[in-house]
Design an enzyme around this catalytic site. Structure first.
Site, PDB file in Angstrom:
ATOM      1  N   GLY A  55      40.279  42.171  27.803  1.00 27.21           N
ATOM      2  CA  GLY A  55      39.518  43.344  28.205  1.00 27.21           C
ATOM      3  C   GLY A  55      38.173  43.382  27.502  1.00 27.21           C
ATOM      4  O   GLY A  55      37.957  42.675  26.515  1.00 27.21           O
ATOM      5  N   CYS A  82      43.612  37.348  24.284  1.00 28.42           N
ATOM      6  CA  CYS A  82      42.284  37.810  23.866  1.00 28.42           C
ATOM      7  C   CYS A  82      42.360  39.246  23.335  1.00 28.42           C
ATOM      8  O   CYS A  82      42.908  39.476  22.277  1.00 28.42           O
ATOM      9  CB  CYS A  82      41.293  37.650  25.011  1.00 28.42           C
ATOM     10  SG  CYS A  82      39.557  37.683  24.488  1.00 28.42           S
ATOM     11  N   TYR A  83      41.839  40.233  24.073  1.00 28.25           N
ATOM     12  CA  TYR A  83      41.942  41.628  23.614  1.00 28.25           C
ATOM     13  C   TYR A  83      43.401  42.013  23.391  1.00 28.25           C
ATOM     14  O   TYR A  83      43.719  42.749  22.450  1.00 28.25           O
ATOM     15  CB  TYR A  83      41.304  42.565  24.637  1.00 28.25           C
ATOM     16  CG  TYR A  83      41.390  44.026  24.247  1.00 28.25           C
ATOM     17  CD1 TYR A  83      40.436  44.611  23.420  1.00 28.25           C
ATOM     18  CD2 TYR A  83      42.439  44.823  24.701  1.00 28.25           C
ATOM     19  CE1 TYR A  83      40.532  45.947  23.051  1.00 28.25           C
ATOM     20  CE2 TYR A  83      42.543  46.161  24.344  1.00 28.25           C
ATOM     21  CZ  TYR A  83      41.584  46.717  23.523  1.00 28.25           C
ATOM     22  OH  TYR A  83      41.668  48.050  23.150  1.00 28.25           O
ATOM     23  N   HIS A 169      41.851  32.083  26.756  1.00 27.17           N
ATOM     24  CA  HIS A 169      42.342  32.534  28.061  1.00 27.17           C
ATOM     25  C   HIS A 169      43.139  31.419  28.734  1.00 27.17           C
ATOM     26  O   HIS A 169      42.561  30.524  29.360  1.00 27.17           O
ATOM     27  CB  HIS A 169      41.171  32.961  28.954  1.00 27.17           C
ATOM     28  CG  HIS A 169      40.569  34.273  28.544  1.00 27.17           C
ATOM     29  ND1 HIS A 169      40.992  35.472  29.075  1.00 27.17           N
ATOM     30  CD2 HIS A 169      39.609  34.565  27.640  1.00 27.17           C
ATOM     31  CE1 HIS A 169      40.306  36.464  28.521  1.00 27.17           C
ATOM     32  NE2 HIS A 169      39.464  35.932  27.642  1.00 27.17           N
ATOM     33  N   GLU A 171      44.842  31.608  31.373  1.00 27.54           N
ATOM     34  CA  GLU A 171      44.908  31.786  32.827  1.00 27.54           C
ATOM     35  C   GLU A 171      43.800  31.071  33.578  1.00 27.54           C
ATOM     36  O   GLU A 171      43.909  30.879  34.798  1.00 27.54           O
ATOM     37  CB  GLU A 171      44.892  33.280  33.183  1.00 27.54           C
ATOM     38  CG  GLU A 171      43.573  34.010  32.941  1.00 27.54           C
ATOM     39  CD  GLU A 171      43.413  34.564  31.525  1.00 27.54           C
ATOM     40  OE1 GLU A 171      42.628  35.506  31.345  1.00 27.54           O
ATOM     41  OE2 GLU A 171      44.088  34.039  30.601  1.00 27.54           O
ATOM     42  N   GLY A 226      40.439  38.782  60.361  1.00 25.16           N
ATOM     43  CA  GLY A 226      40.786  37.830  59.320  1.00 25.16           C
ATOM     44  C   GLY A 226      42.279  37.765  59.095  1.00 25.16           C
ATOM     45  O   GLY A 226      43.056  38.558  59.636  1.00 25.16           O
ATOM     46  N   VAL A 227      42.696  36.814  58.251  1.00 26.37           N
ATOM     47  CA  VAL A 227      44.124  36.631  58.010  1.00 26.37           C
ATOM     48  C   VAL A 227      44.723  37.820  57.273  1.00 26.37           C
ATOM     49  O   VAL A 227      45.882  38.194  57.503  1.00 26.37           O
ATOM     50  CB  VAL A 227      44.365  35.313  57.226  1.00 26.37           C
ATOM     51  CG1 VAL A 227      43.716  35.353  55.852  1.00 26.37           C
ATOM     52  CG2 VAL A 227      45.856  35.032  57.099  1.00 26.37           C
ATOM     53  N   ASP A 228      43.954  38.477  56.392  1.00 21.17           N
ATOM     54  CA  ASP A 228      44.508  39.553  55.583  1.00 21.17           C
ATOM     55  C   ASP A 228      44.983  40.726  56.442  1.00 21.17           C
ATOM     56  O   ASP A 228      46.119  41.185  56.323  1.00 21.17           O
ATOM     57  CB  ASP A 228      43.472  40.040  54.564  1.00 21.17           C
ATOM     58  CG  ASP A 228      42.877  38.911  53.748  1.00 21.17           C
ATOM     59  OD1 ASP A 228      43.566  37.891  53.570  1.00 21.17           O
ATOM     60  OD2 ASP A 228      41.728  39.037  53.309  1.00 21.17           O
ATOM     61  N   SER A 229      44.101  41.225  57.300  1.00 20.19           N
ATOM     62  CA  SER A 229      44.480  42.378  58.115  1.00 20.19           C
ATOM     63  C   SER A 229      45.543  41.995  59.142  1.00 20.19           C
ATOM     64  O   SER A 229      46.405  42.804  59.491  1.00 20.19           O
ATOM     65  CB  SER A 229      43.254  42.982  58.805  1.00 20.19           C
ATOM     66  OG  SER A 229      42.631  42.052  59.666  1.00 20.19           O
ATOM     67  N   LYS A 370      44.846  35.151  48.080  1.00 27.31           N
ATOM     68  CA  LYS A 370      44.645  34.635  49.425  1.00 27.31           C
ATOM     69  C   LYS A 370      45.691  33.597  49.810  1.00 27.31           C
ATOM     70  O   LYS A 370      46.216  33.618  50.928  1.00 27.31           O
ATOM     71  CB  LYS A 370      43.233  34.038  49.540  1.00 27.31           C
ATOM     72  CG  LYS A 370      42.909  33.447  50.893  1.00 27.31           C
ATOM     73  CD  LYS A 370      42.789  34.507  51.977  1.00 27.31           C
ATOM     74  CE  LYS A 370      41.505  35.297  51.820  1.00 27.31           C
ATOM     75  NZ  LYS A 370      41.297  36.226  52.951  1.00 27.31           N
TER      76      LYS A 370
END
Length: 514
Positions: A55, A82-83, A169, A171, A226-229, A370
């Protein structure tokens, strides 16, 4: 819900969702929860451990987010990043201070001993640091597990508590063995099983939608093409059936021929009622003379909501609006459930929503990335061509026309963008890039065409490669292909005499220009 999870408590890091993604990639379910989530909220996910994200705050600042009071006595293993590590140390009696110089970027660390957290990892390894503060003294019960010259406590651990911290980090891809370290925390320390898959999300999401909407309410879904909706629509249709109606709004900000293509494809492959709304004049009128990108996004977000509210009333007072909102939208917009995040840009469907909107949101994909959405789309039977479409921003070409939006500038951009995508597909490189598009710059320059002086527009081409859309690199397209695209645009698009290629990564740039 999965039978076990390792949730991430969110302290505002721009890469907090990446931790969630890495844990899921390892086969363990995770969700991002507010840093001040109650024990009941966390326990509802059947946790076998927790991760404390990074953070932007300093632990000693008056308004710094604090460690949940219930966590130290919870018995849950914890990993502070980290934080999160600094907060763990500060709360338990260690000393955190700001040294003369911060540490940002690549660094090498050396582990001090063999330890389950570093099992199978080299003694020296490259990591990514991004911190201004550092730990000067460990809390009682902890010992140093790794160090480097700038950070004497690059990793720490208390085996009795099963609490650990890393100053770097794990990640991000720049930490070469970060995924393996997270796996060690999951499997060696938390005792996790690698049993979660993205396709398992489908059944869980369907059940959540049923619980939220209830047995009698109706939902309208904002369909963008799009694919999301589309995946959101299919999930909700599976949950509530004919009580779903999809709304496709042609806002005049779409790519060449896209409105017709979306309507035809959706009606052919998805048996869900679809209402098409022609709102091109409304949006262009609202955007007239507006150059600031944040204002554009907010205007577009509000205009969409007002149209959806209007359509909902015509359908009989529908109270729920569904959207294909994803994790990256939430993190960049600093949505209400990310109170410690920093706004990068307002996504029209998150931070751009009007405060007085009358409808309740249904967002079944809100905490998916995604690639996870694509896996869910294939599971739901969405056509592969639709699943692998490049993302297109909700505000459309309004944020790719830099500066004021007009019909003429949109038409210029539409034609250039169509040429770029057509040539990418012809070269077999559309799937090799994860997003590609043209941008119309507010820059005119001198040129020579037909032995005459021109003073015309500039088109920028942007193509990126990425795994998660949180970080991205520019695509190394063949020079011959770029030359062909440039030549076609200059020769076929009136008013353009110059084409440039964007070589920026994310960060420091974002994928879109606005």
């Amino acid at each position: 819900m999965s039978n076990q999870s390792v949730p991430v408590l969110d302290f505002g890091s721009q890469t907090a969702q990446l931790i969630v993604r890495r844990l899921r990639e390892l086969g363990v379910y995770s969700e991002l929860l507010p840093h001040d989530a109650s024990e009941a909220q966390v326990r509802a996910l059947n946790p076998i451990g927790v991760v404390l994200s990074g953070g932007p705050a300093s632990v000693y600042a008056p308004d710094a987010p604090s460690l949940p009071a219930w966590l130290p006595s919870s018995g849950l293993p914890a990993l502070g990043v980290c934080y999160g590590m600094q907060l763990m140390s500060y709360t338990l009696g260690g000393v955190v201070q700001r040294p003369d110089a911060r540490e940002y970027g690549p660094a090498m660390i050396t582990r001090n001993e063999e330890h389950p957290l570093f099992a199978g990892l080299p003694a020296e390894q490259p990591v990514w640091m991004s911190h201004g503060d550092r730990i000067e003294a460990l809390p009682p019960g902890f010992r140093a597990l790794a160090a480097n010259p700038a950070t004497p406590f690059a990793a720490m651990g208390d085996d009795a508590r099963r609490w650990y911290g890393v100053q770097f980090h794990p990640e991000v891809v720049h930490t070469t063995h970060g995924q393996a370290l997270l796996g060690n925390f999951l499997f060696h320390i938390c005792g996790a099983e690698a049993s979660w898959r993205p396709t398992a999300f489908v059944a869980e999401a369907v059940e959540r939608v049923r619980q939220q909407v209830g047995p009698d309410e109706r939902v309208i879904c904002a369909l963008s093409g799009g694919v999301d909706s589309a995946v959101a629509a299919l999930l909700i249709h599976r949950a509530i059936g004919e009580r779903l109606t999809c709304i496709f709004v042609d806002n005049g900000l779409l790519r060449l021929g896209e409105a017709e293509q979306v309507i035809a494809t959706f009606r052919e492959h998805v048996q869900v009622p679809l209402v098409a709304v022609d709102a091109r004049e409304e949006f262009l009128a609202a955007l007239e003379g507006v150059a600031d990108p944040e204002r554009k996004r907010k205007i577009i977000g509000e205009k969409f909501i007002r149209i959806f509210e209007r359509e909902a009333r015509s359908l009989g007072d529908v109270r729920f609006l569904a959207q294909g909102t994803l994790y990256p939208d939430v993190i960049e917009s600093r949505a209400p459930d990310r109170t410690k995040g920093v706004t990068i840009k307002t996504h029209h469907n998150v931070g751009g929503l009007p405060a007085d909107m009358q409808m309740k949101l249904v967002e079944p994909l809100r905490y998916l990335f995604k690639d996870e959405v694509r896996a869910a789309g294939l599971e739901l039977g969405l056509p592969e061509d639709w699943v692998w479409r490049h993302p297109f921003p909700g505000p459309g070409l309004a944020v790719r026309v830099i500066g004021p939006v007009s019909f003429a500038r949109l038409e210029t951009l539409r034609q250039a963008d169509a040429i770029f995508l057509a040539e990418l597909r012809a070269a077999g490189l559309y799937r090799a890039t994860q997003q590609a598009f043209a941008v119309l710059l507010p820059v005119q320059s001198v040129g020579v065409m037909g032995d005459e002086r021109t003073y015309a527009d500039t088109i920028a081409l942007r193509a990126i490669t990425t795994e998660d859309y949180m970080t991205a690199d520019w695509a190394r397209l063949p020079h011959e292909l770029l030359a062909t695209i440039s030549s076609r645009i200059v020769n076929e698009v009136p008013g353009v005499n110059r084409v440039v290629y964007d070589l920026s990564s994310k960060p420091p740039a974002t994928i879109e220009w606005e």
